[in-house]
Design a protein around this motif. Sequence first.
Motif, PDB file in Angstrom:
ATOM      1  N   THR A 207       0.873  -1.167   0.000  1.00 31.78           N
ATOM      2  CA  THR A 207       0.000   0.000   0.000  1.00 31.78           C
ATOM      3  C   THR A 207       0.912   1.219   0.000  1.00 31.78           C
ATOM      4  O   THR A 207       1.995   1.192   0.629  1.00 31.78           O
ATOM      5  CB  THR A 207      -0.944   0.011   1.219  1.00 31.78           C
ATOM      6  OG1 THR A 207      -1.809   1.140   1.149  1.00 31.78           O
ATOM      7  CG2 THR A 207      -0.182   0.047   2.528  1.00 31.78           C
ATOM      8  N   PRO A 208       0.565   2.281  -0.718  1.00 35.03           N
ATOM      9  CA  PRO A 208       1.496   3.418  -0.869  1.00 35.03           C
ATOM     10  C   PRO A 208       1.984   4.021   0.440  1.00 35.03           C
ATOM     11  O   PRO A 208       3.099   4.565   0.508  1.00 35.03           O
ATOM     12  CB  PRO A 208       0.658   4.432  -1.665  1.00 35.03           C
ATOM     13  CG  PRO A 208      -0.330   3.604  -2.423  1.00 35.03           C
ATOM     14  CD  PRO A 208      -0.666   2.452  -1.514  1.00 35.03           C
ATOM     15  N   GLY A 209       1.198   3.911   1.501  1.00 34.67           N
ATOM     16  CA  GLY A 209       1.570   4.538   2.762  1.00 34.67           C
ATOM     17  C   GLY A 209       2.813   3.976   3.421  1.00 34.67           C
ATOM     18  O   GLY A 209       3.402   4.627   4.292  1.00 34.67           O
ATOM     19  N   ILE A 210       3.262   2.791   3.022  1.00 33.28           N
ATOM     20  CA  ILE A 210       4.445   2.206   3.675  1.00 33.28           C
ATOM     21  C   ILE A 210       5.695   3.026   3.394  1.00 33.28           C
ATOM     22  O   ILE A 210       6.630   3.037   4.206  1.00 33.28           O
ATOM     23  CB  ILE A 210       4.677   0.740   3.254  1.00 33.28           C
ATOM     24  CG1 ILE A 210       5.038   0.647   1.766  1.00 33.28           C
ATOM     25  CG2 ILE A 210       3.485  -0.120   3.590  1.00 33.28           C
ATOM     26  CD1 ILE A 210       5.418  -0.747   1.330  1.00 33.28           C
ATOM     27  N   TRP A 211       5.720   3.747   2.263  1.00 29.68           N
ATOM     28  CA  TRP A 211       6.937   4.487   1.903  1.00 29.68           C
ATOM     29  C   TRP A 211       7.103   5.749   2.731  1.00 29.68           C
ATOM     30  O   TRP A 211       8.152   6.412   2.644  1.00 29.68           O
ATOM     31  CB  TRP A 211       6.907   4.811   0.412  1.00 29.68           C
ATOM     32  CG  TRP A 211       6.715   3.583  -0.415  1.00 29.68           C
ATOM     33  CD1 TRP A 211       5.619   3.240  -1.134  1.00 29.68           C
ATOM     34  CD2 TRP A 211       7.645   2.504  -0.571  1.00 29.68           C
ATOM     35  NE1 TRP A 211       5.796   2.011  -1.732  1.00 29.68           N
ATOM     36  CE2 TRP A 211       7.023   1.536  -1.393  1.00 29.68           C
ATOM     37  CE3 TRP A 211       8.918   2.241  -0.080  1.00 29.68           C
ATOM     38  CZ2 TRP A 211       7.650   0.345  -1.750  1.00 29.68           C
ATOM     39  CZ3 TRP A 211       9.544   1.047  -0.435  1.00 29.68           C
ATOM     40  CH2 TRP A 211       8.905   0.123  -1.258  1.00 29.68           C
ATOM     41  N   ARG A 212       6.125   6.074   3.555  1.00 26.72           N
ATOM     42  CA  ARG A 212       6.246   7.217   4.464  1.00 26.72           C
ATOM     43  C   ARG A 212       6.763   6.815   5.844  1.00 26.72           C
ATOM     44  O   ARG A 212       7.044   7.671   6.673  1.00 26.72           O
ATOM     45  CB  ARG A 212       4.886   7.906   4.618  1.00 26.72           C
ATOM     46  CG  ARG A 212       4.341   8.488   3.339  1.00 26.72           C
ATOM     47  CD  ARG A 212       2.968   9.096   3.560  1.00 26.72           C
ATOM     48  NE  ARG A 212       2.417   9.649   2.334  1.00 26.72           N
ATOM     49  CZ  ARG A 212       2.647  10.879   1.886  1.00 26.72           C
ATOM     50  NH1 ARG A 212       3.394  11.701   2.611  1.00 26.72           N
ATOM     51  NH2 ARG A 212       2.111  11.298   0.764  1.00 26.72           N
ATOM     52  N   LYS A 213       6.852   5.520   6.109  1.00 29.63           N
ATOM     53  CA  LYS A 213       7.258   5.022   7.430  1.00 29.63           C
ATOM     54  C   LYS A 213       8.492   4.131   7.283  1.00 29.63           C
ATOM     55  O   LYS A 213       8.403   3.028   6.731  1.00 29.63           O
ATOM     56  CB  LYS A 213       6.113   4.232   8.078  1.00 29.63           C
ATOM     57  CG  LYS A 213       4.785   4.995   8.158  1.00 29.63           C
ATOM     58  CD  LYS A 213       4.896   6.196   9.087  1.00 29.63           C
ATOM     59  CE  LYS A 213       3.599   7.006   9.082  1.00 29.63           C
ATOM     60  NZ  LYS A 213       2.499   6.322   9.745  1.00 29.63           N
ATOM     61  N   PRO A 214       9.648   4.581   7.746  1.00 24.72           N
ATOM     62  CA  PRO A 214      10.890   3.818   7.566  1.00 24.72           C
ATOM     63  C   PRO A 214      10.822   2.384   8.081  1.00 24.72           C
ATOM     64  O   PRO A 214      11.340   1.470   7.434  1.00 24.72           O
ATOM     65  CB  PRO A 214      11.922   4.641   8.352  1.00 24.72           C
ATOM     66  CG  PRO A 214      11.386   6.024   8.329  1.00 24.72           C
ATOM     67  CD  PRO A 214       9.893   5.885   8.390  1.00 24.72           C
ATOM     68  N   LEU A 215      10.207   2.165   9.245  1.00 19.54           N
ATOM     69  CA  LEU A 215      10.139   0.813   9.784  1.00 19.54           C
ATOM     70  C   LEU A 215       9.339  -0.100   8.872  1.00 19.54           C
ATOM     71  O   LEU A 215       9.678  -1.275   8.694  1.00 19.54           O
ATOM     72  CB  LEU A 215       9.518   0.831  11.182  1.00 19.54           C
ATOM     73  CG  LEU A 215       9.373  -0.533  11.877  1.00 19.54           C
ATOM     74  CD1 LEU A 215      10.722  -1.221  11.999  1.00 19.54           C
ATOM     75  CD2 LEU A 215       8.730  -0.382  13.244  1.00 19.54           C
ATOM     76  N   LEU A 216       8.303   0.438   8.246  1.00 20.69           N
ATOM     77  CA  LEU A 216       7.466  -0.378   7.369  1.00 20.69           C
ATOM     78  C   LEU A 216       8.186  -0.739   6.075  1.00 20.69           C
ATOM     79  O   LEU A 216       8.236  -1.905   5.690  1.00 20.69           O
ATOM     80  CB  LEU A 216       6.156   0.362   7.061  1.00 20.69           C
ATOM     81  CG  LEU A 216       5.210   0.611   8.233  1.00 20.69           C
ATOM     82  CD1 LEU A 216       3.953   1.317   7.755  1.00 20.69           C
ATOM     83  CD2 LEU A 216       4.847  -0.693   8.934  1.00 20.69           C
ATOM     84  N   TRP A 217       8.738   0.264   5.402  1.00 22.23           N
ATOM     85  CA  TRP A 217       9.333  -0.074   4.112  1.00 22.23           C
ATOM     86  C   TRP A 217      10.654  -0.831   4.245  1.00 22.23           C
ATOM     87  O   TRP A 217      11.032  -1.591   3.356  1.00 22.23           O
ATOM     88  CB  TRP A 217       9.460   1.146   3.204  1.00 22.23           C
ATOM     89  CG  TRP A 217      10.416   2.244   3.544  1.00 22.23           C
ATOM     90  CD1 TRP A 217      10.099   3.473   4.011  1.00 22.23           C
ATOM     91  CD2 TRP A 217      11.843   2.239   3.384  1.00 22.23           C
ATOM     92  NE1 TRP A 217      11.231   4.241   4.157  1.00 22.23           N
ATOM     93  CE2 TRP A 217      12.316   3.514   3.773  1.00 22.23           C
ATOM     94  CE3 TRP A 217      12.764   1.300   2.942  1.00 22.23           C
ATOM     95  CZ2 TRP A 217      13.666   3.856   3.752  1.00 22.23           C
ATOM     96  CZ3 TRP A 217      14.113   1.633   2.917  1.00 22.23           C
ATOM     97  CH2 TRP A 217      14.549   2.903   3.323  1.00 22.23           C
ATOM     98  N   SER A 218      11.358  -0.634   5.368  1.00 20.60           N
ATOM     99  CA  SER A 218      12.589  -1.406   5.553  1.00 20.60           C
ATOM    100  C   SER A 218      12.285  -2.883   5.760  1.00 20.60           C
ATOM    101  O   SER A 218      12.965  -3.763   5.202  1.00 20.60           O
ATOM    102  CB  SER A 218      13.410  -0.837   6.714  1.00 20.60           C
ATOM    103  OG  SER A 218      12.631  -0.760   7.902  1.00 20.60           O
TER     104      SER A 218
END
Length: 326
Positions: A207-218
Amino acid sequence: VFQWHAHEMIFGFATAVIAGFLLTSVRNWTGQQTPIGNLLGLMVAFWLVARCAFAFGDRALLIGVLCNLAFLLGFLWSIASRIVRAKQWQHSGILAVIALLTLAETAILVGLVERDQRLISTAIYGAFYLVVMLILVMGRRVVPFFIERGVGYPCSLKQSKVLDVIVILGFAGYALTTLLLRQLEVTAALAGITCAAQGIRLCRWHTPGIWRKPLLWSLYLALWWIELGLLLAALASWLLSCSPISLPARRPSVAIHVLPSTATLVQGLLPSVQLAVLDIDSNWAKRTKTVSIRTPRQATAMMHRLPPSCDPARWLQDCARKYSLQ
């Protein structure tokens, strides 16, 4: 020659991170207190003595393996007794993986006594595949949970039990055929099936919102790195035929080294995930269905005051803070 580096990365680093993560998670799952105080201190003491023993070389190897085995048995008992008492049989797969890791360390002990280098090597490779298997199982639970509650907007990710089964059985088959059959075509086919199923699963978690949260996209990208390892394993036959260097066909070294780098990255991120879990008040989380990932509380903030060299994941997260979308 004892494979010190491989053993310590799996039974020293990986099992310590897994133990810390699962001791916290099992307490949350079952509502029962996991070991604290003297019992936890005893487990830590066994782990530390094992690390020190391996530093002294051949004469202390047996002591190191025995202490490490005591640590694993204590860890297994600590989580198994709570899960069985709570009758949460859905966690049996995790218990099976930890039990097999303990069995692998036992095989290493036997190999040292019998001076059987092949048994030691097989046990270490088997333990490595078990760690990756555990990452796939826990990734299915942790990553979607954090994405749904951490992106900051209502989000329901698609899940598929069929894909979950294909990923687990496919990777188990890949690991077993690599260890036992050593038929490159068979292992490549199983790696390809697992790669495809895991890739579809990860696409459904996006979901596009993960790229705003470092812990999520990492975390999300770390699981994609497993995809690279599986893809290289699936293409191993072609890669070996094209390579100008003669490589042992039974052990595609490129894929073997990509997968453990993923395990190291994910395990480096797990302390951050665990501290985020500790920041959540369970009753509040049930009401709001949200998790504060961007703004850490005191425990997380204390970890980030440490120098970057103290945390293998800090470099990635420091970069994320600088370049993530606002």
